[in-house]
Write a protein that holds these residues in place. Structure first.
Motif, mmCIF file in Angstrom:
data_model
loop_
_atom_site.group_PDB
_atom_site.id
_atom_site.type_symbol
_atom_site.label_atom_id
_atom_site.label_comp_id
_atom_site.label_asym_id
_atom_site.label_seq_id
_atom_site.Cartn_x
_atom_site.Cartn_y
_atom_site.Cartn_z
ATOM 1 N N LYS A 215 0.803 -1.216 0.000
ATOM 2 C CA LYS A 215 0.000 0.000 0.000
ATOM 3 C C LYS A 215 0.840 1.272 0.000
ATOM 4 C CE LYS A 215 -4.063 -2.057 2.191
ATOM 5 N NZ LYS A 215 -5.023 -1.975 3.325
ATOM 6 N N GLU A 216 2.012 1.239 0.622
ATOM 7 C CA GLU A 216 2.853 2.434 0.700
ATOM 8 C C GLU A 216 4.214 2.051 1.244
ATOM 9 O OE1 GLU A 216 1.111 3.702 5.090
ATOM 10 O OE2 GLU A 216 0.928 5.084 3.417
ATOM 11 N N LEU A 217 5.166 2.989 1.159
ATOM 12 C CA LEU A 217 6.465 2.780 1.789
ATOM 13 C C LEU A 217 6.300 2.867 3.298
ATOM 14 C CD1 LEU A 217 9.019 4.865 -0.321
ATOM 15 C CD2 LEU A 217 8.902 2.386 -0.123
ATOM 16 N N LEU A 218 6.834 1.907 4.006
ATOM 17 C CA LEU A 218 6.806 1.953 5.454
ATOM 18 C C LEU A 218 7.855 2.944 5.954
ATOM 19 C CD1 LEU A 218 6.538 -1.875 6.218
ATOM 20 C CD2 LEU A 218 4.692 -0.186 6.103
ATOM 21 N N ALA A 219 7.664 3.439 7.169
ATOM 22 C CA ALA A 219 8.600 4.406 7.731
ATOM 23 C C ALA A 219 10.021 3.858 7.750
ATOM 24 C CB ALA A 219 8.162 4.802 9.141
ATOM 25 N N ARG A 220 10.159 2.565 8.067
ATOM 26 C CA ARG A 220 11.500 1.974 8.137
ATOM 27 C C ARG A 220 12.145 1.838 6.765
ATOM 28 N NH1 ARG A 220 8.188 -2.557 9.477
ATOM 29 N NH2 ARG A 220 8.184 -4.189 7.875
ATOM 30 N N GLU A 221 11.344 1.953 5.721
ATOM 31 C CA GLU A 221 11.877 1.942 4.357
ATOM 32 C C GLU A 221 12.127 3.359 3.854
ATOM 33 O OE1 GLU A 221 9.502 -2.030 2.777
ATOM 34 O OE2 GLU A 221 8.527 -0.059 2.708
ATOM 35 N N LYS A 222 11.225 4.267 4.221
ATOM 36 C CA LYS A 222 11.300 5.642 3.731
ATOM 37 C C LYS A 222 12.411 6.442 4.398
ATOM 38 C CE LYS A 222 7.365 7.654 3.080
ATOM 39 N NZ LYS A 222 6.079 8.348 3.306
ATOM 40 N N PHE A 223 12.535 6.331 5.722
ATOM 41 C CA PHE A 223 13.499 7.147 6.452
ATOM 42 C C PHE A 223 14.945 6.913 6.021
ATOM 43 C CE2 PHE A 223 10.464 7.833 10.256
ATOM 44 C CZ PHE A 223 9.986 8.996 9.661
ATOM 45 N N PRO A 224 15.382 5.662 5.836
ATOM 46 C CA PRO A 224 16.765 5.469 5.378
ATOM 47 C C PRO A 224 17.039 6.145 4.033
ATOM 48 C CG PRO A 224 15.904 3.416 6.245
ATOM 49 C CD PRO A 224 14.749 4.363 6.170
ATOM 50 N N LEU A 225 16.072 6.092 3.132
ATOM 51 C CA LEU A 225 16.251 6.757 1.840
ATOM 52 C C LEU A 225 16.327 8.266 2.013
ATOM 53 C CD1 LEU A 225 13.696 4.687 -0.301
ATOM 54 C CD2 LEU A 225 16.203 4.508 -0.335
ATOM 55 N N GLN A 226 15.451 8.805 2.868
ATOM 56 C CA GLN A 226 15.480 10.243 3.130
ATOM 57 C C GLN A 226 16.791 10.661 3.777
ATOM 58 O OE1 GLN A 226 11.990 10.744 5.550
ATOM 59 N NE2 GLN A 226 10.633 11.045 3.807
ATOM 60 N N PHE A 227 17.279 9.872 4.731
ATOM 61 C CA PHE A 227 18.542 10.199 5.398
ATOM 62 C C PHE A 227 19.713 10.130 4.429
ATOM 63 C CE2 PHE A 227 16.412 9.659 9.504
ATOM 64 C CZ PHE A 227 17.025 10.684 10.240
ATOM 65 N N LEU A 228 19.671 9.198 3.503
ATOM 66 C CA LEU A 228 20.742 9.089 2.515
ATOM 67 C C LEU A 228 20.790 10.339 1.639
ATOM 68 C CD1 LEU A 228 22.949 7.296 1.309
ATOM 69 C CD2 LEU A 228 21.228 6.337 -0.231
ATOM 70 N N VAL A 229 19.619 10.779 1.162
ATOM 71 C CA VAL A 229 19.559 11.998 0.353
ATOM 72 C C VAL A 229 19.927 13.213 1.193
ATOM 73 C CG1 VAL A 229 18.047 13.517 -0.988
ATOM 74 C CG2 VAL A 229 17.832 11.038 -1.214
ATOM 75 N N GLY A 230 19.434 13.260 2.436
ATOM 76 C CA GLY A 230 19.752 14.371 3.318
ATOM 77 C C GLY A 230 21.238 14.456 3.610
ATOM 78 N N LEU A 231 21.870 13.322 3.812
ATOM 79 C CA LEU A 231 23.314 13.307 4.062
ATOM 80 C C LEU A 231 24.081 13.785 2.842
ATOM 81 C CD1 LEU A 231 25.745 12.593 5.843
ATOM 82 C CD2 LEU A 231 25.557 10.229 5.000
ATOM 83 N N GLY A 232 23.664 13.332 1.660
ATOM 84 C CA GLY A 232 24.317 13.797 0.434
ATOM 85 C C GLY A 232 24.213 15.304 0.288
ATOM 86 N N PHE A 233 23.028 15.843 0.562
ATOM 87 C CA PHE A 233 22.850 17.295 0.528
ATOM 88 C C PHE A 233 23.756 17.971 1.542
ATOM 89 C CE2 PHE A 233 20.886 20.910 2.713
ATOM 90 C CZ PHE A 233 20.841 21.829 1.682
ATOM 91 N N ALA A 234 23.786 17.465 2.770
ATOM 92 C CA ALA A 234 24.534 18.109 3.846
ATOM 93 C C ALA A 234 26.035 18.148 3.565
ATOM 94 C CB ALA A 234 24.259 17.393 5.164
ATOM 95 N N LEU A 235 26.561 17.078 3.003
ATOM 96 C CA LEU A 235 27.997 17.025 2.724
ATOM 97 C C LEU A 235 28.422 18.120 1.758
ATOM 98 C CD1 LEU A 235 28.483 13.159 2.425
ATOM 99 C CD2 LEU A 235 29.439 14.657 4.197
ATOM 100 N N PHE A 236 27.589 18.383 0.743
ATOM 101 C CA PHE A 236 27.913 19.428 -0.224
ATOM 102 C C PHE A 236 27.494 20.814 0.265
ATOM 103 C CE2 PHE A 236 27.818 15.652 -2.966
ATOM 104 C CZ PHE A 236 28.991 15.835 -3.693
ATOM 105 N N ALA A 237 26.441 20.870 1.074
ATOM 106 C CA ALA A 237 25.904 22.165 1.488
ATOM 107 C C ALA A 237 26.669 22.791 2.639
ATOM 108 C CB ALA A 237 24.432 22.003 1.884
ATOM 109 N N ALA A 238 27.279 21.974 3.498
ATOM 110 C CA ALA A 238 27.929 22.504 4.699
ATOM 111 C C ALA A 238 28.925 23.629 4.405
ATOM 112 C CB ALA A 238 28.599 21.368 5.472
ATOM 113 N N PRO A 239 29.818 23.476 3.412
ATOM 114 C CA PRO A 239 30.751 24.584 3.137
ATOM 115 C C PRO A 239 30.113 25.758 2.386
ATOM 116 C CG PRO A 239 31.152 22.764 1.625
ATOM 117 C CD PRO A 239 30.148 22.279 2.613
ATOM 118 N N LEU A 240 28.893 25.575 1.874
ATOM 119 C CA LEU A 240 28.229 26.624 1.106
ATOM 120 C C LEU A 240 27.155 27.343 1.909
ATOM 121 C CD1 LEU A 240 27.653 24.603 -2.206
ATOM 122 C CD2 LEU A 240 29.488 26.237 -1.756
ATOM 123 N N ALA A 241 26.827 26.809 3.089
ATOM 124 C CA ALA A 241 25.679 27.303 3.845
ATOM 125 C C ALA A 241 25.854 28.748 4.285
ATOM 126 C CB ALA A 241 25.431 26.413 5.058
ATOM 127 N N ALA A 242 24.743 29.481 4.285
ATOM 128 C CA ALA A 242 24.726 30.856 4.778
ATOM 129 C C ALA A 242 24.579 30.836 6.294
ATOM 130 C CB ALA A 242 23.561 31.619 4.154
#
Length: 305
Positions: free
Chosen positions: A105-132
């Protein structure tokens, strides 16, 4: 190009509605929710697919011709698309399950959160030196990466929980992004495509947003505030998404610990419906609260456009 983005979104969302009705991609409605929502049964859902597509179709030609900013804008756009894909998988599973009457019926939280954290981590690694850092200084590279990862994942889920009423999330997101229009092409284009979507999503909605749209919106809002304003200003501007996600957390915690609910229904916008507020009143009042909070953010930033 914002006008082009708005018109393209309007066209694609309209096309999506016609396709959805032909294919039977309707939204199921919870029987235990506000009774006024029962008449929405079968309304096309996952309309965010159309406006995210419009966003991408306008952004990438601009970027490739050097008219859509530099690395910050590309990072913001790719993060929005990646989070959108996660939400899109959820939308697809819901649609297929409803049409076939079986299957996942849908992605379970235990499936969705790891994917979100992976994308969030990728963003953070590149964004940290650029952040305002307009309000508070950097915490250091590692703490910044951890913080930005949590902010990205938190924002995506907070904006997702804000969806559920006609026009609510689209209107809130447009207001939240207003202070950044002149600073970020992706933010400006997101506002434009949301205007095209809101034409059909305003009450009574002819299409619902779905998770792809809400995930992409949350990613753009979080990323834009990190890169162009200050991460600490995001919870103020996005006060409604913050309250929405907190209401869900408190509701779940209270029920598990005490066996009692705090709200008649969560997220909190549905609580207000259950106590008798008309849907349009909830939406408008949440827009007003967002406008006041965002005006304060604008003032903190020195009145910049």
């Amino acid at each position: 190009m914002t006008v082009v983005a708005a018109l393209l979104s309007w066209f694609l969302v309209g096309l999506f509605i016609r396709l959805s009705k032909a294919r039977g991609w309707g939204q199921p409605i919870r029987a235990d929710g506000p009774q006024t929502h029962l008449k929405k049964e079968g309304t096309p859902t996952a309309g965010g697919v159309a406006f995210v597509l419009a966003l991408a179709l306008v952004f990438f030609p601009l970027y490739l011709t050097g008219n859509a900013g530099g690395p910050r804008e590309l990072l913001l756009m790719l993060t929005a698309l990646a989070m959108g894909v996660i939400g899109g998988i959820d939308d697809w599973l819901k649609i297929v399950s409803r049409m076939r009457g079986r299957g996942k019926k849908e992605l379970l939280a235990r499936e969705k959160f790891p994917l979100q954290f992976l994308v969030g981590l990728g963003f953070a690694l590149f964004a940290a030196p650029l952040a305002a850092h307009e309000v508070l200084p950097s915490l250091g590279r590692v703490p910044d990466v951890i913080l930005l990862t949590l902010v990205m994942v938190g924002a995506v889920n907070a904006f997702n929980f804000t969806d559920g009423l006609d026009g609510l999330l689209a209107g809130v997101a447009i207001i939240v992004l207003l202070p950044l229009l002149a600073l970020s092409p992706v933010s400006a284009l997101m506002v434009a495509v949301l205007l095209g979507f809101l034409w059909f999503n305003a009450h009574p909605a002819r299409v619902f947003m779905g998770d792809m749209g809400s995930h992409a919106i949350g990613a753009v809002a979080a990323g834009a505030y990190v890169l162009y304003a200050d991460v600490w200003l995001l919870p103020l501007a996005a006060i409604i998404p913050v309250v929405a996600v907190l209401s869900v957390v408190l509701q779940v915690a209270s029920f598990r610990l005490r066996g009692k609910r705090i709200f008649k229904m969560s997220p909190i916008q549905h609580h207000f419906e259950m106590v008798g507020w008309p849907e349009t009143h909830v939406t408008t009042r949440f827009w007003v609260v967002t406008a006041v909070a965002t005006a304060l953010v604008w003032w903190i930033l020195g009145g910049r456009p």
